[in-house]
Design an enzyme around this catalytic site. Structure first.
Site, PDB file in Angstrom:
ATOM      1  N   SER A  51       0.824  -1.220   0.000  1.00 57.07           N
ATOM      2  CA  SER A  51       0.000   0.000   0.000  1.00 57.07           C
ATOM      3  C   SER A  51       0.855   1.266   0.000  1.00 57.07           C
ATOM      4  CB  SER A  51      -0.980   0.003   1.169  1.00 57.07           C
ATOM      5  OG  SER A  51      -0.326  -0.299   2.374  1.00 57.07           O
TER       6      SER A  51
ATOM      7  N   ASP B 296      -1.969  -9.337  12.780  1.00 58.51           N
ATOM      8  CA  ASP B 296      -3.267  -9.855  12.349  1.00 58.51           C
ATOM      9  C   ASP B 296      -3.709 -11.084  13.146  1.00 58.51           C
ATOM     10  OD1 ASP B 296      -3.489  -7.909  10.362  1.00 58.51           O
ATOM     11  OD2 ASP B 296      -2.248  -9.082   9.004  1.00 58.51           O
TER      12      ASP B 296
ATOM     13  N   ARG C  51       3.331  -5.184  17.898  1.00 62.14           N
ATOM     14  CA  ARG C  51       1.939  -4.714  17.808  1.00 62.14           C
ATOM     15  C   ARG C  51       0.986  -5.831  18.262  1.00 62.14           C
ATOM     16  NH1 ARG C  51       1.759  -3.118  11.738  1.00 62.14           N
ATOM     17  NH2 ARG C  51       2.625  -5.221  11.696  1.00 62.14           N
TER      18      ARG C  51
ATOM     19  N   HIS D  42      -1.898  -8.910   2.213  1.00 65.78           N
ATOM     20  CA  HIS D  42      -1.540  -7.646   2.890  1.00 65.78           C
ATOM     21  C   HIS D  42      -2.644  -7.349   3.908  1.00 65.78           C
ATOM     22  CE1 HIS D  42       0.303  -3.880   3.586  1.00 65.78           C
ATOM     23  NE2 HIS D  42      -0.088  -3.200   2.527  1.00 65.78           N
TER      24      HIS D  42
ATOM     25  N   HIS E  88       6.159 -13.220   8.598  1.00 62.18           N
ATOM     26  CA  HIS E  88       6.261 -11.841   8.114  1.00 62.18           C
ATOM     27  C   HIS E  88       7.418 -11.741   7.138  1.00 62.18           C
ATOM     28  CE1 HIS E  88       6.414  -7.444   8.140  1.00 62.18           C
ATOM     29  NE2 HIS E  88       5.156  -7.524   8.542  1.00 62.18           N
TER      30      HIS E  88
HETATM   31  N1  HAX Z   1       2.080 -20.630   7.512  1.00 58.93           N
HETATM   32  C1  HAX Z   1       2.587 -21.558   6.671  1.00 58.93           C
HETATM   33  N2  HAX Z   1       3.618 -21.340   5.861  1.00 58.93           N
HETATM   34  C2  HAX Z   1       4.208 -20.142   5.919  1.00 58.93           C
HETATM   35  C3  HAX Z   1       3.771 -19.137   6.801  1.00 58.93           C
HETATM   36  C4  HAX Z   1       2.651 -19.417   7.610  1.00 58.93           C
HETATM   37  N3  HAX Z   1       2.127 -18.510   8.437  1.00 58.93           N
HETATM   38  N4  HAX Z   1       4.550 -18.046   6.637  1.00 58.93           N
HETATM   39  C5  HAX Z   1       5.441 -18.375   5.690  1.00 58.93           C
HETATM   40  N5  HAX Z   1       5.229 -19.623   5.257  1.00 58.93           N
HETATM   41  C6  HAX Z   1       5.894 -20.320   4.162  1.00 58.93           C
HETATM   42  C7  HAX Z   1       5.699 -19.507   2.886  1.00 58.93           C
HETATM   43  O1  HAX Z   1       4.431 -19.765   2.299  1.00 58.93           O
HETATM   44  C8  HAX Z   1       6.862 -19.986   2.045  1.00 58.93           C
HETATM   45  O2  HAX Z   1       6.516 -21.247   1.511  1.00 58.93           O
HETATM   46  P1  HAX Z   1       6.982 -21.669   0.025  1.00 58.93           P
HETATM   47  O3  HAX Z   1       8.491 -21.702   0.101  1.00 58.93           O
HETATM   48  O4  HAX Z   1       6.355 -23.002  -0.169  1.00 58.93           O
HETATM   49  O5  HAX Z   1       6.484 -20.609  -0.903  1.00 58.93           O
HETATM   50  C9  HAX Z   1       7.948 -20.202   3.100  1.00 58.93           C
HETATM   51  O6  HAX Z   1       7.274 -20.339   4.358  1.00 58.93           O
HETATM   52  C10 HAX Z   1       8.929 -19.046   3.192  1.00 58.93           C
HETATM   53  O7  HAX Z   1       8.178 -17.839   3.371  1.00 58.93           O
HETATM   54  P2  HAX Z   1       8.810 -16.610   4.164  1.00 58.93           P
HETATM   55  O8  HAX Z   1       9.996 -16.113   3.409  1.00 58.93           O
HETATM   56  O9  HAX Z   1       8.990 -16.953   5.589  1.00 58.93           O
HETATM   57  O10 HAX Z   1       7.616 -15.549   4.119  1.00 58.93           O
HETATM   58  P3  HAX Z   1       7.275 -14.519   2.928  1.00 58.93           P
HETATM   59  O11 HAX Z   1       8.092 -13.302   3.126  1.00 58.93           O
HETATM   60  O12 HAX Z   1       7.309 -15.171   1.598  1.00 58.93           O
HETATM   61  O13 HAX Z   1       5.740 -14.215   3.241  1.00 58.93           O
HETATM   62  C11 HAX Z   1       3.855 -13.698   4.571  1.00 58.93           C
HETATM   63  C12 HAX Z   1       5.348 -13.438   4.334  1.00 58.93           C
HETATM   64  C13 HAX Z   1       3.363 -12.737   5.647  1.00 58.93           C
HETATM   65  C14 HAX Z   1       3.061 -13.443   3.251  1.00 58.93           C
HETATM   66  C15 HAX Z   1       3.694 -15.170   5.038  1.00 58.93           C
HETATM   67  O14 HAX Z   1       4.378 -15.353   6.257  1.00 58.93           O
HETATM   68  C16 HAX Z   1       2.241 -15.576   5.173  1.00 58.93           C
HETATM   69  O15 HAX Z   1       1.627 -15.953   4.181  1.00 58.93           O
HETATM   70  N6  HAX Z   1       1.681 -15.502   6.415  1.00 58.93           N
HETATM   71  C17 HAX Z   1       0.291 -15.789   6.642  1.00 58.93           C
HETATM   72  C18 HAX Z   1      -0.583 -14.649   6.157  1.00 58.93           C
HETATM   73  C19 HAX Z   1      -0.424 -13.435   7.045  1.00 58.93           C
HETATM   74  O16 HAX Z   1      -0.449 -13.527   8.260  1.00 58.93           O
HETATM   75  N7  HAX Z   1      -0.276 -12.247   6.413  1.00 58.93           N
HETATM   76  C20 HAX Z   1      -0.206 -10.973   7.156  1.00 58.93           C
HETATM   77  C21 HAX Z   1       1.171 -10.367   7.166  1.00 58.93           C
HETATM   78  C22 HAX Z   1       1.178  -9.049   7.894  1.00 58.93           C
HETATM   79  C23 HAX Z   1       0.744  -7.942   6.963  1.00 58.93           C
HETATM   80  O17 HAX Z   1       1.398  -7.540   6.030  1.00 58.93           O
HETATM   81  N8  HAX Z   1      -0.410  -7.407   7.195  1.00 58.93           N
HETATM   82  O18 HAX Z   1      -0.852  -6.402   6.397  1.00 58.93           O
END
Ligand code: HAX
Length: 437
Positions: free
Chosen positions: A233, A364, A318, A263, A309
């Site tokens: 954003s 979240d 937070r 996000h 994250h």
């Molecule tokens: N559950 C299961 N697997 C997870 C995970 C979780 N909570 N968090 C990361 N992983 C996995 C990823 O999917 C990725 O798998 P692949 O290699 O198979 O693609 C692997 O672990 C490595 O990921 P990472 O480098 O640790 O994390 P990213 O930077 O790629 O992604 C995310 C960060 C926040 C998108 C990710 O941790 C996620 O999807 N979390 C759950 C959704 C979530 O809580 N989102 C909110 C984030 C906060 C925010 O921005 N709010 O606005």
């Protein structure tokens, strides 16, 4: 003149001078190397943007203008916005003046309500919020100033004017959307005497006999206000505004990015996940049942919402602030107990799986539950609250960029073929002693 304009008029020449001196001295310095995987993979970790308002330290979490977020949790959004814009916390007098300036601008014009009423009832609240802001673009002081030939060095003043109008109206717009969209009720009028958070909480119209929901909304607005410049954003808002599109265009665009499930929409997904657990395992599963459920959930290729994250490598402070709020108020609810239980279990499960770089909770993992247990049960609405708060940070970021008069965003894109050629050329060059093998 607004209190912020007054203070920023003093700070702007100093900041500009520092910026010019920096560019003159270090403009050609090499500061990082970029891997092909980063170019092809969302620029993760590439230090390619200026953001003065906040910093996310992987081992600590958010700092706003250098102050850890947990030291700011008792502040008001007005104080946070002043801090974001200037780098200083306001005096009580300046906070009160800013509060009044925002409250005076809180009325949303009738044409916006008429247009929103005409939209289909299944429109997502984030689409309504973004559309409502965009409709008000016709009132932009920035666009009018630009068209009138205002020098670029002065454009931050009408930009601030737009930001104050936009932020002043945002809680009214957001609360009205809640009432129109979920209750078929008319928007509530803002109270010109009330502060930003109290006004928002009151206009939502939920029962709040002890004022605890109002306190929760205040905390929510403080905690979500900013998170650096590279998230979807903020980056979107900055890119749009760098073309000298006005803040109504820029913040509306930023909100569209916030509406994505990876996000801002994650908070709604997180609550859906908790309710799903309850549906599958009953209201109070034991640790063993929960662990098995989580293992199966991961094995089916899904992520655990609220955990992990892109930048953080510790429990999000937070999350801690919201958890403390629940503890301080002695909140008793089976969903809050489930959040606590997940906090005990999920990190171990994720560590065992070994994929996520950060097994700890983000904001979240708890924010939605607190809203839910205070009667705000329409979780499609949660990202709107997030958007109202995050608009403060993005507005402040746009303001700083306009003061510094940073140029239009225009990174160079390359084709995969070009990237391959670049990678081959680079790997055939001799590595210097400091480069990794
Ligand atoms: N559950 C299961 N697997 C997870 C995970 C979780 N909570 N968090 C990361 N992983 C996995 C990823 O999917 C990725 O798998 P692949 O290699 O198979 O693609 C692997 O672990 C490595 O990921 P990472 O480098 O640790 O994390 P990213 O930077 O790629 O992604 C995310 C960060 C926040 C998108 C990710 O941790 C996620 O999807 N979390 C759950 C959704 C979530 O809580 N989102 C909110 C984030 C906060 C925010 O921005 N709010 O606005």
């Amino acid at each position: 003149m607004s209190v912020l304009a007054e203070r920023l008029s003093q700070l702007a020449p100093v900041w500009r001078q520092q910026y010019r001196e920096f560019l003159a001295e270090y403009g050609n310095a090499v500061v990082a190397e970029i891997r092909a995987g980063q170019v092809a993979g969302g620029m993760r970790g590439v230090p390619a943007l200026l953001c003065e308002t906040s910093l996310v330290i992987p081992t600590e979490g958010l700092r706003i203008r250098g102050i850890p977020i947990l030291e700011l949790e008792d502040r008001t959004p007005e104080e946070i916005f002043y801090l974001l814009c200037t780098g200083e916390l306001p005096s009580a007098e300046h906070r009160a003046a800013l509060q009044q300036e925002l409250a005076q601008r809180a009325t949303v014009p009738a044409y916006v309500w008429n247009a929103l009423r005409a939209l289909p009832s299944d429109s997502h609240p984030m689409a309504l919020l973004s559309a409502g802001l965009l409709m008000m673009e016709r009132e932009s002081a920035f666009r009018k100033a630009f068209e009138a030939g205002t020098p670029r060095a002065e454009l931050w003043k009408p930009l601030l004017e737009d930001c104050l109008t936009l932020l002043g109206r945002l809680p009214t717009l957001a609360a009205g959307i809640y009432r129109l969209r979920f209750h078929g009720a008319e928007p509530n009028e803002p109270n010109p005497q009330a502060d930003w958070a109290s006004n928002y909480a009151a206009m939502l119209g939920l029962p709040d006999p002890e004022g605890r929901f109002r306190d929760l909304v205040r905390l929510y607005l403080v905690l979500h206000s900013d998170h650096e410049g590279g998230n979807v954003s903020a980056l979107t808002g900055y890119t749009v505004a760098s073309a000298l599109s006005d803040p109504f265009y820029a913040i509306s665009a930023a909100l569209n990015g916030l509406a994505g499930p990876l996000h801002g929409l994650a908070n709604q997904e997180c609550l859906r996940f908790l309710l799903h657990i309850q549906q599958e395992l009953g209201p109070a599963p034991d640790d063993h049942q929960l662990e098995q459920f989580l293992e199966q959930w991961l094995a089916s290729g899904r992520v655990i919402p609220g955990y992990g994250h892109a930048v953080l490598r510790v429990t999000d402070p937070r999350f801690t602030a919201f958890r403390t709020f629940a503890q301080r108020h002695g909140l008793q609810h089976e969903l809050i107990a489930l959040v606590e239980q997940l906090y005990r279990i999920v990190p171990t499960v994720l560590q065992r799986q070994g994929k996520a770089k950060n097994p700890w909770p983000n904001i979240d993992a708890i924010s939605g539950v607190l809203l839910y247990t205070h009667g705000l049960r329409e979780f499609e609405y949660y990202t709107v609250l997030f958007g109202v708060s995050r608009a403060m940070g993005i507005c402040a970021q746009l303001l700083v960029h306009r003061i510094l008069d940073t140029p239009i965003m225009r990174p160079k894109s390359v084709t995969l073929e070009q990237l391959r050629t670049m990678a081959l050329e680079h790997s055939s060059q001799p590595q210097d002693a400091g480069s990794p093998a």
